[in-house]
Write an enzyme that holds these catalytic residues in place. Structure first.
Site, PDB file in Angstrom:
ATOM      1  N   ARG A  99      18.426 -18.266  -2.781  1.00  0.00           N
ATOM      2  CA  ARG A  99      19.118 -17.053  -2.861  1.00  0.00           C
ATOM      3  C   ARG A  99      19.067 -16.002  -2.143  1.00  0.00           C
ATOM      4  O   ARG A  99      18.137 -16.098  -1.288  1.00  0.00           O
ATOM      5  CB  ARG A  99      18.438 -16.412  -4.497  1.00  0.00           C
TER       6      ARG A  99
ATOM      7  N   HIS B  15       1.878  -9.951  -7.405  1.00  0.00           N
ATOM      8  CA  HIS B  15       2.756 -10.686  -6.930  1.00  0.00           C
ATOM      9  C   HIS B  15       4.158 -10.305  -6.889  1.00  0.00           C
ATOM     10  O   HIS B  15       5.088 -10.868  -7.065  1.00  0.00           O
ATOM     11  CB  HIS B  15       2.856 -12.084  -7.738  1.00  0.00           C
TER      12      HIS B  15
ATOM     13  N   LYS C 147       7.720 -27.300  -6.875  1.00  0.00           N
ATOM     14  CA  LYS C 147       7.055 -26.967  -5.520  1.00  0.00           C
ATOM     15  C   LYS C 147       6.357 -28.204  -4.654  1.00  0.00           C
ATOM     16  O   LYS C 147       6.371 -28.334  -3.651  1.00  0.00           O
ATOM     17  CB  LYS C 147       5.819 -26.058  -5.906  1.00  0.00           C
TER      18      LYS C 147
ATOM     19  N   GLU D  78      -3.863 -27.050  -3.638  1.00  0.00           N
ATOM     20  CA  GLU D  78      -3.991 -26.766  -2.264  1.00  0.00           C
ATOM     21  C   GLU D  78      -5.203 -26.106  -2.134  1.00  0.00           C
ATOM     22  O   GLU D  78      -5.893 -25.729  -2.693  1.00  0.00           O
ATOM     23  CB  GLU D  78      -2.811 -25.613  -1.810  1.00  0.00           C
TER      24      GLU D  78
HETATM   25  C1  MV4 Z   1      -1.573 -19.232  -1.666  1.00  0.00           C
HETATM   26  C2  MV4 Z   1      -2.558 -18.174  -1.306  1.00  0.00           C
HETATM   27  C3  MV4 Z   1      -3.773 -18.613  -0.674  1.00  0.00           C
HETATM   28  N1  MV4 Z   1      -3.753 -20.028  -0.222  1.00  0.00           N
HETATM   29  N2  MV4 Z   1      -1.847 -20.300  -1.470  1.00  0.00           N
HETATM   30  C4  MV4 Z   1       0.748 -16.350  -4.460  1.00  0.00           C
HETATM   31  C5  MV4 Z   1       2.127 -16.523  -5.193  1.00  0.00           C
HETATM   32  C6  MV4 Z   1       2.773 -17.905  -4.836  1.00  0.00           C
HETATM   33  N3  MV4 Z   1       3.929 -17.836  -4.289  1.00  0.00           N
HETATM   34  C7  MV4 Z   1       1.781 -18.510  -3.424  1.00  0.00           C
HETATM   35  N4  MV4 Z   1       0.801 -17.570  -3.421  1.00  0.00           N
HETATM   36  C8  MV4 Z   1      -0.393 -17.400  -2.758  1.00  0.00           C
HETATM   37  N5  MV4 Z   1      -0.584 -18.767  -2.348  1.00  0.00           N
HETATM   38  C9  MV4 Z   1      -3.139 -20.947  -0.769  1.00  0.00           C
HETATM   39  N6  MV4 Z   1      -3.087 -22.331  -0.431  1.00  0.00           N
HETATM   40  C10 MV4 Z   1      -2.589 -16.913  -1.612  1.00  0.00           C
HETATM   41  C11 MV4 Z   1      -1.366 -16.649  -2.331  1.00  0.00           C
HETATM   42  C12 MV4 Z   1      -1.159 -15.119  -2.781  1.00  0.00           C
HETATM   43  C13 MV4 Z   1       0.021 -14.494  -2.384  1.00  0.00           C
HETATM   44  C14 MV4 Z   1       1.140 -14.955  -1.691  1.00  0.00           C
HETATM   45  C15 MV4 Z   1       2.015 -14.460  -1.172  1.00  0.00           C
HETATM   46  C16 MV4 Z   1       2.083 -13.179  -1.381  1.00  0.00           C
HETATM   47  C17 MV4 Z   1       1.386 -12.453  -1.972  1.00  0.00           C
HETATM   48  C18 MV4 Z   1       0.100 -13.089  -2.474  1.00  0.00           C
HETATM   49  C19 MV4 Z   1      -1.006 -12.338  -3.363  1.00  0.00           C
HETATM   50  C20 MV4 Z   1      -1.892 -13.195  -3.869  1.00  0.00           C
HETATM   51  C21 MV4 Z   1      -2.140 -14.388  -3.287  1.00  0.00           C
END
Ligand code: MV4
Length: 509
Positions: A292, A235, A116, A200
């Protein structure tokens, strides 16, 4: 075009890829583990090979077995589907060594985007907006303290090797940093064998919107519009749609062009998805790239009129992209429900077993990508995705009505599925308005789903629910006995697996 394609996957995505093979006159070769001998993708293929025992470590994760089958059967290409080895750079490498075309990006592009922090560095170079934070792993707690103070709490600790929320910790203030740091690192080590973490700024309730891109080997890169994927449970995506109800033409263009710059910077080819978080002010922030084909690709197919698997095969065979950005138009709306063998009324435990009856919906605007059939026993060894139900139409309202109609027609007996969850979501006024964000479903789950006996409002209601449950159980036992010669397993292994998985999942913060 290729002559023969090895489909290195199972279930509904293997079926989907087989269909593209048929349409293109390519022979499709299926593989199966011991418990998948009679699976739909095996029955539909003209040729299928056993690759080992049920555990995926010994079958669907074995690169050597795929290469061996591809050689023995004379395949000139391999499609990884999604999950399993789809984002493992060792697979395209092994294909190249064996002289087999890999339907996906080059190993190097996967590597550039896999970590990442490397992906953030790449996004930075490509001028793609991202959440404030660092672009390199943070190796010591003291450094983490400095960075967190600088960007300001709340911050999010994320695993460098991350994905799916594993190794992720929300830190609301300096006093929580040390313990969150330890938890994130140990969870990351456990899940990925890599304890490195980065930081972050935490965004509150953003949307998750992703951009589909496609690149050929001749320098052509296009974006094919976005998918709104904010409705997730822990997620895991539950409903996806295209276009996003929140999207504007300006935002789409900005996000699309950012995704294309990212793909160019990575030396990307084939299908890819750039994930973004979007805040209430239409600011977008790069998250990660999925290298993918994705589960939710059909909603993009519905609004673009393209067959993405066909495009993947053409691009992998060296053809130029047939579409340019200028002639890309989006038309109508589409929404997808992921139908899982899991029980929403019992903590979403997996519910594999024999499908006694499977009566799928049909009619205008309905597409069903299924990987199962009536009479088949869904194994408890893999992700329990049974099918994807996709509705499309002129607008979002029409699409939601069609999905509700299709769900009401869908009859599945023998196993539990999550269809009731979709009925509840689709009936919800906030969802209907498109007022959703990444924590929307998790925050509303308890009120969306019907009460269980344990949380009935009165003793008589509890009794009523229990009587209904006993009646249902008795009926179920009778059904299974008459339709199925085998006695029921006394201690189903999948139930333990489900509990173990449930326990190992970290609570959401
Ligand atoms: C975040 C966020 C809020 N702020 N990053 C969750 C899995 C990963 N792929 C990234 N995710 C998140 N990153 C920052 N800086 C909130 C999430 C997140 C989320 C993102 C996408 C879809 C569902 C989610 C559920 C909870 C938190």
């Amino acid at each position: 075009m290729f002559k023969k394609l090895l489909i290195a996957n199972r279930g509904e995505i293997a079926v989907r890829i087989l269909r593209a093979c048929r349409d293109l006159g390519v022979a499709g070769v299926a593989v199966y583990s011991d418990v998948d001998r009679a699976a739909l993708h095996v029955r539909m293929a003209n040729e299928a090979y056993a690759i080992g025992p049920a555990p995926s470590r010994e079958s669907y994760l074995r690169i050597d077995k795929f290469i061996d089958v591809a050689r023995r059967s004379g395949c000139d290409a391999l499609h990884p589907g999604y999950g399993f080895l789809a984002e493992n750079p060792e697979l395209p490498r092994a294909c190249a060594d064996a002289g087999i075309a890999f339907v996906g990006p080059p190993a190097e592009a996967m590597e550039r985007l896999g970590a990442k922090t490397a992906a953030r560095e790449l996004a930075f170079r490509a001028g793609v907006p991202m959440v404030p934070g660092v672009r390199e792993p943070i190796l010591q707690l003291e450094a983490a303290r400095r960075v967190a103070d600088e960007i300001g709490y709340p911050v999010l600790l994320k695993a460098v090797a991350g994905g799916g929320g594993k190794g992720m910790r929300l830190v609301s203030g300096a006093h929580e940093l040390a313990s969150a740091w330890r938890d994130a690192a140990s969870e990351a080590l456990n899940a990925f064998g890599d304890e490195r973490v980065y930081i972050e700024k935490y965004l509150d309730r953003p949307r998750h919107i992703e951009m589909q891109i496609f690149a050929d080997a001749h320098g052509n890169v296009v974006y094919l519009g976005e998918r709104e994927c904010s409705v997730q449970r822990r997620h895991q995506k539950v409903i996806e749609e295209a276009p996003s109800p929140f999207m504007t033409p300006e935002l789409r263009r900005a996000m699309g062009e950012a995704a294309v710059r990212l793909a160019r910077e990575a030396g990307y080819t084939n299908a890819g998805t750039a994930e973004f978080l979007v805040d209430a002010n239409h600011n977008f922030y790069f998250l990660e790239v999925n290298t993918r084909l994705q589960v939710e690709h059909p909603v993009t197919e519905a609004v673009t009129g393209l067959d993405l698997v066909e495009l993947q095969l053409r691009v992998a065979a060296g053809e130029q992209l047939s579409i340019t950005q200028k002639d890309m138009t989006l038309r109508g709306h589409a929404m997808e429900c992921r139908i899982y063998a899991e029980d929403p009324q019992n903590h979403f435990f997996p519910s594999p077993g024999k499908i006694i009856s499977w009566r799928p919906p049909h009619g205008p605007g309905i597409r069903l990508d299924e990987g199962v059939y009536s009479g088949w026993t869904v194994p408890g060894d893999y992700d329990p995705l049974l099918a994807k139900l996709i509705a499309s139409g002129a607008g979002r309202t029409e699409v939601m009505a069609r999905l509700q109609r299709a769900l009401s027609e869908f009859q599945i007996t023998g196993i539990r599925t999550n269809t009731i969850l979709f009925e509840k979501i689709l009936a919800n006024p906030e969802f209907q308005k498109g007022a959703i964000h990444t924590r929307w479903l998790d925050e509303r789950l308890a009120s969306l789903l019907p009460a269980r006996a344990t949380d009935a409002r009165s003793p008589s209601e509890a009794l009523e629910i229990k009587v209904a449950m006993v009646a249902a159980a008795l009926w179920h036992v009778g059904q299974t006995k008459s339709a199925n010669e085998e006695p029921a397993q006394s201690v189903p292994r999948w139930r333990d697996d489900g509990r173990r998985e449930q326990i190992s999942r970290t609570p959401d913060r």
